[in-house]
Scaffold this motif. Structure first.
Motif, PDB file in Angstrom:
ATOM      1  N   CYS A  54       6.866  15.693  -4.920  1.00 61.63           N
ATOM      2  CA  CYS A  54       7.372  14.889  -5.807  1.00 61.63           C
ATOM      3  C   CYS A  54       8.511  13.830  -5.034  1.00 61.63           C
ATOM      4  CB  CYS A  54       8.199  15.650  -6.766  1.00 61.63           C
ATOM      5  SG  CYS A  54       7.000  16.793  -7.865  1.00 61.63           S
ATOM      6  N   ARG A  55       9.180  14.455  -4.181  1.00 63.88           N
ATOM      7  CA  ARG A  55      10.088  13.471  -3.596  1.00 63.88           C
ATOM      8  C   ARG A  55       9.381  12.183  -2.693  1.00 63.88           C
ATOM      9  NH1 ARG A  55      12.620  16.651  -6.299  1.00 63.88           N
ATOM     10  NH2 ARG A  55      11.683  15.613  -7.563  1.00 63.88           N
ATOM     11  N   TYR A  56       8.406  12.737  -1.973  1.00 60.16           N
ATOM     12  CA  TYR A  56       7.634  11.813  -1.086  1.00 60.16           C
ATOM     13  C   TYR A  56       6.865  10.460  -2.130  1.00 60.16           C
ATOM     14  CZ  TYR A  56       7.464  12.961   3.724  1.00 60.16           C
ATOM     15  OH  TYR A  56       8.020  13.091   5.053  1.00 60.16           O
ATOM     16  N   SER A  57       6.296  11.105  -3.243  1.00 61.03           N
ATOM     17  CA  SER A  57       5.615  10.138  -4.198  1.00 61.03           C
ATOM     18  C   SER A  57       6.705   9.419  -4.982  1.00 61.03           C
ATOM     19  CB  SER A  57       4.758  10.717  -5.158  1.00 61.03           C
ATOM     20  OG  SER A  57       5.278  11.850  -5.970  1.00 61.03           O
ATOM     21  N   GLN A  58       7.786   9.930  -5.152  1.00 56.96           N
ATOM     22  CA  GLN A  58       8.966   9.155  -5.888  1.00 56.96           C
ATOM     23  C   GLN A  58       9.494   7.869  -5.108  1.00 56.96           C
ATOM     24  OE1 GLN A  58      11.009  12.573  -7.112  1.00 56.96           O
ATOM     25  NE2 GLN A  58      11.220  11.663  -9.073  1.00 56.96           N
ATOM     26  N   LEU A  61      -3.296  25.773   3.407  1.00 55.14           N
ATOM     27  CA  LEU A  61      -3.218  26.319   2.382  1.00 55.14           C
ATOM     28  C   LEU A  61      -1.766  25.668   1.683  1.00 55.14           C
ATOM     29  CD1 LEU A  61      -4.148  30.054   2.737  1.00 55.14           C
ATOM     30  CD2 LEU A  61      -5.368  28.311   1.114  1.00 55.14           C
ATOM     31  N   GLU A  62      -1.069  25.424   2.278  1.00 55.42           N
ATOM     32  CA  GLU A  62       0.215  25.106   1.864  1.00 55.42           C
ATOM     33  C   GLU A  62       0.427  23.527   1.549  1.00 55.42           C
ATOM     34  OE1 GLU A  62       4.945  26.190   2.859  1.00 55.42           O
ATOM     35  OE2 GLU A  62       3.529  26.114   4.538  1.00 55.42           O
ATOM     36  N   MET A  63      -0.165  22.878   2.550  1.00 51.85           N
ATOM     37  CA  MET A  63      -0.408  21.272   2.326  1.00 51.85           C
ATOM     38  C   MET A  63      -1.098  21.045   1.064  1.00 51.85           C
ATOM     39  SD  MET A  63      -0.959  19.662   5.922  1.00 51.85           S
ATOM     40  CE  MET A  63      -1.869  20.774   7.189  1.00 51.85           C
ATOM     41  N   ALA A  64      -2.295  21.934   0.938  1.00 50.00           N
ATOM     42  CA  ALA A  64      -3.037  21.672  -0.403  1.00 50.00           C
ATOM     43  C   ALA A  64      -2.247  21.964  -1.683  1.00 50.00           C
ATOM     44  CB  ALA A  64      -4.062  22.853  -0.462  1.00 50.00           C
ATOM     45  N   ASP A  65      -1.188  22.695  -1.649  1.00 53.86           N
ATOM     46  CA  ASP A  65      -0.066  23.009  -2.719  1.00 53.86           C
ATOM     47  C   ASP A  65       0.764  21.713  -3.070  1.00 53.86           C
ATOM     48  OD1 ASP A  65      -1.053  25.493  -3.622  1.00 53.86           O
ATOM     49  OD2 ASP A  65       0.438  26.555  -2.336  1.00 53.86           O
ATOM     50  N   ILE A  66       0.905  20.916  -2.160  1.00 53.42           N
ATOM     51  CA  ILE A  66       1.774  19.556  -2.066  1.00 53.42           C
ATOM     52  C   ILE A  66       1.028  18.700  -3.063  1.00 53.42           C
ATOM     53  CG2 ILE A  66       2.999  17.701  -1.024  1.00 53.42           C
ATOM     54  CD1 ILE A  66       3.117  19.738   1.622  1.00 53.42           C
ATOM     55  N   PRO A  67       1.461  18.196  -4.243  1.00 56.14           N
ATOM     56  CA  PRO A  67       0.997  17.429  -4.972  1.00 56.14           C
ATOM     57  C   PRO A  67       1.055  16.037  -4.598  1.00 56.14           C
ATOM     58  CG  PRO A  67       3.020  17.993  -6.018  1.00 56.14           C
ATOM     59  CD  PRO A  67       2.997  18.793  -4.762  1.00 56.14           C
ATOM     60  N   ASN A  68       0.186  15.117  -5.154  1.00 61.15           N
ATOM     61  CA  ASN A  68       0.413  13.493  -4.918  1.00 61.15           C
ATOM     62  C   ASN A  68       0.621  12.872  -3.530  1.00 61.15           C
ATOM     63  OD1 ASN A  68       0.574  13.678  -7.802  1.00 61.15           O
ATOM     64  ND2 ASN A  68       2.721  13.039  -7.905  1.00 61.15           N
ATOM     65  N   ILE A  69       0.158  13.670  -2.404  1.00 61.97           N
ATOM     66  CA  ILE A  69       0.015  13.158  -1.163  1.00 61.97           C
ATOM     67  C   ILE A  69      -1.303  13.721  -0.390  1.00 61.97           C
ATOM     68  CG2 ILE A  69       2.326  12.617  -0.873  1.00 61.97           C
ATOM     69  CD1 ILE A  69       2.693  15.104   0.921  1.00 61.97           C
ATOM     70  N   ALA A 101       0.815  -1.236   0.140  1.00 59.14           N
ATOM     71  CA  ALA A 101      -0.143  -0.014  -0.150  1.00 59.14           C
ATOM     72  C   ALA A 101       1.027   1.341  -0.034  1.00 59.14           C
ATOM     73  CB  ALA A 101      -0.763   0.035   1.161  1.00 59.14           C
ATOM     74  N   GLY A 102       0.377   2.412  -0.315  1.00 63.98           N
ATOM     75  CA  GLY A 102       0.993   3.705  -0.273  1.00 63.98           C
ATOM     76  C   GLY A 102       1.638   4.065   1.108  1.00 63.98           C
ATOM     77  N   GLY A 103       2.779   4.641   1.101  1.00 59.35           N
ATOM     78  CA  GLY A 103       3.351   4.951   2.430  1.00 59.35           C
ATOM     79  C   GLY A 103       2.790   5.924   3.185  1.00 59.35           C
ATOM     80  N   ILE A 104       2.769   6.083   4.437  1.00 57.76           N
ATOM     81  CA  ILE A 104       2.124   6.857   5.373  1.00 57.76           C
ATOM     82  C   ILE A 104       3.153   7.316   6.345  1.00 57.76           C
ATOM     83  CG2 ILE A 104       0.551   7.642   6.878  1.00 57.76           C
ATOM     84  CD1 ILE A 104      -1.261   5.021   5.743  1.00 57.76           C
ATOM     85  N   ASP A 105       3.419   8.826   6.089  1.00 57.26           N
ATOM     86  CA  ASP A 105       4.556   9.263   7.347  1.00 57.26           C
ATOM     87  C   ASP A 105       3.607  10.018   8.291  1.00 57.26           C
ATOM     88  OD1 ASP A 105       6.447  10.394   8.618  1.00 57.26           O
ATOM     89  OD2 ASP A 105       7.636  11.191   6.761  1.00 57.26           O
ATOM     90  N   LEU A 106       3.735   9.516   9.485  1.00 51.69           N
ATOM     91  CA  LEU A 106       3.072  10.140  10.814  1.00 51.69           C
ATOM     92  C   LEU A 106       3.587  11.259  11.363  1.00 51.69           C
ATOM     93  CD1 LEU A 106       0.662   8.846  13.047  1.00 51.69           C
ATOM     94  CD2 LEU A 106       3.010   8.476  14.220  1.00 51.69           C
ATOM     95  N   HIS A 107       4.710  11.500  10.789  1.00 52.41           N
ATOM     96  CA  HIS A 107       5.200  12.918  11.452  1.00 52.41           C
ATOM     97  C   HIS A 107       6.397  13.239  10.522  1.00 52.41           C
ATOM     98  CE1 HIS A 107       6.262  14.944  15.565  1.00 52.41           C
ATOM     99  NE2 HIS A 107       7.503  14.948  14.767  1.00 52.41           N
TER     100      HIS A 107
END
Length: 549
Positions: free
Chosen positions: A105-109, A130-138, A53-59
């Protein structure tokens, strides 16, 4: 469109599926039960691959005021690591304090599809979202920082009942669209404003005459009674101070039976033994965690190299600013309810302290027996950039590789760690737990962290390689909600994520009470402080996490 991922070895510990060659079928953004042959479907050949499954970073500190201060302070970081130009990239960059685009990008890669910002200050929550919404793919979510805010401390000091505390916590969670509560150095940030420089678990602070233990227990009870899935996420007292292992063990013993998550536990596991008065307390901490099933931890592993530390714990950051590398730092107050310190660090394997910190983190990973209660983190960027996760995974899975690096660190540090005597190597199942299944479970995300029917179609294919660092650095394929976003480690598409929040109910009288408080004591109106659902991700709104009964 239906897609069948076939021929891969599936590791799905949440559903008891370990190393089974089987198909994973996705349709309309979800994993579905295999309907069998027939019908129109796309086939993805996963032969030779491990399917997770896709990775989840808790912190991981990815958004908000302190992250932007980190970018400001570390402008050379962006110049050193520019985002490569391509069809989908070419803007931003950075490694210790990456821009939003580079973060996604780096996380999804690496195969991650969800990341949680663990320190959202209420006054900054709108900006953080607002900033988190700018992060793609996660997908993202935020943990609201409480425990040094004057309204809460006054409620406790005045002897208001637990219900008033619960109503306040519920109101704040909804107002800031957060999904959990974090406490940073309970009472310590407030004490720093009155010239306090240390505050231990049972030491009363200088103004409210209140101990961290009392703050912790009060908020633990509130979170439990409100049914918030993730327990209190605690950055405890005395971070980074030699001898703090005693405080950490005392904190574990102070939980009164309530569940507790201790974050970046590596920074809280230091003894004072030996001629240098700095030693590993990992064995004692691990023994306590193993004996207390209501305790979970993330490690906050140190990784060697340049990074920047960013924390609401201004008391601790003020203490550390003299060892900043390079020599610069930022400290600030935030609406008198919170604070922030940003201090660059360059962790070196030639430093006795840094080398032993590295070993302590690995000892914790390897000595805590239950992978469902220890989560893989570097406390990005505080212990090191999240891009170092593949290297960390290999350190955990490959003892000869670990021993090779152990031989490179400061000689005296080697004699202060038992790391070489630990034979354990993490299995692929355990990696799937600590990076996927366990974070999903503690956050109450029932459709994440697994590959059963109904799960989000976040599916990752890693080519099975003996070099686990290379394997986890460049997945063959990453699906986000069923859409392919990464192929052979390269971004091929960008997609929007979602935001997780909890909305526990509160007494309407708390609205009136907080309206008065904001008018009298805060620099903005209560109505402006509260974030409407329509403000999340351009009107998409949050996905509400179900409360525990």
């Amino acid at each position: 469109m239906r897609t069948r991922v076939t021929g891969g070895r599936v590791f799905d510990p949440a559903n008891g599926i370990i190393d089974q060659v089987r198909d994973v079928v996705v349709e309309d953004g979800r994993v579905i039960a295999d309907p069998g042959p027939g019908g129109s479907e796309e086939v993805v050949n996963a032969s030779g691959c491990i399917v997770l499954a896709g990775g989840i970073d808790l912190h991981s500190h990815i958004a908000g005021g302190k992250v932007n201060l980190g970018r400001l302070l570390m402008n050379e970081d962006r110049a050193l690591f520019p985002e490569p130009f391509g069809d989908f990239c070419g803007c931003g960059g950075g490694r210790a304090a990456p821009t939003t685009h580079a973060t996604g990008c780096r996380y999804s890669q690496m195969g991650y599809t969800a990341v949680f910002e663990p320190a959202v200050v209420g006054a900054n929550a709108r900006h953080a979202h607002l900033e988190m919404a700018d992060i793609p793919n996660i997908d993202t979510g935020g943990f609201l920082v409480l425990g040094n805010d004057d309204f809460l401390l006054r409620l406790i000091a005045m002897g208001e009942g637990q219900q008033a505390i619960n109503d306040y916590v519920a109101w704040m969670l909804k107002a800031t669209q957060s999904c959990a509560i974090k406490i940073v150095n309970p009472g310590g940030i407030n004490a720093f404003k009155f010239n306090g420089r240390n505050l231990d678990l049972d030491e009363a602070g200088p103004f409210y005459d209140m101990t961290p233990r009392r703050i912790l227990n009060t908020l633990q009870r509130a979170v439990t009674e409100l049914g918030v899935p993730h327990p209190i996420h605690l950055h405890g007292c005395n971070l980074g101070i030699p001898g703090n292992v005693k405080t950490t063990l005392a904190t574990m013993g102070a939980t009164e039976g309530f569940p507790l998550h201790l974050t970046h536990i590596q920074f809280h596991s230091y003894g004072t033994e030996g001629d240098r008065h700095f030693s590993s307390g990992a064995a004692e901490i691990a023994e306590a965690v193993n004996a207390m099933p209501h305790i979970s931890v993330d490690v906050g592993q140190i990784m060697f190299g340049q990074t920047v530390t960013a924390s609401a714990d201004l008391m601790s950051q003020y203490r550390n600013h003299n060892i900043a590398d390079p020599k610069k730092w930022i400290g600030m107050d935030i609406e008198m309810d919170a604070a922030c310190g940003v201090v660059p660090f360059n962790y070196r394997d030639t430093s006795f302290v840094n080398a032993l910190q590295w070993a302590i983190g690995l000892e914790l990973f390897l000595l805590i027996e239950d992978p469902w209660r220890v989560y893989l983190t570097t406390d990005h960027p505080n212990g090191g950039p999240f891009t170092s996760y593949p290297h960390l995974i290999r350190l955990l899975m490959d003892k000869p590789f670990r021993d090779h690096h152990l031989r490179q660190i400061h000689k005296a540090a080697r004699s202060h760690t038992r790391l070489e005597s630990i034979a354990r190597e993490y299995t692929l199942e355990e990696i799937a737990v600590v990076t996927r299944a366990a974070p999903a479970r503690t956050l109450g995300l029932k459709d994440r962290g697994h590959l059963g029917p109904g799960a989000r179609a976040d599916v990752v294919l890693y080519e099975d390689q003996a070099d686990r660092e290379a394997m986890f650095a460049h997945p063959r394929l990453v699906m986000k909600d069923g859409e392919v976003v990464v192929v052979n480690g390269e971004i091929v598409a960008l997609t929007e994520g979602r935001t997780y929040a909890v909305h526990p109910p509160s007494d309407p009288l708390m609205d009136k009470r907080l309206e008065r408080w904001f008018d009298e004591a805060v620099g903005l109106k209560s109505s402006h402080y509260q974030i409407a659902d329509s403000e999340i991700r351009g009107g998409q709104g949050p996905e509400i996490v179900e409360l525990k009964p």
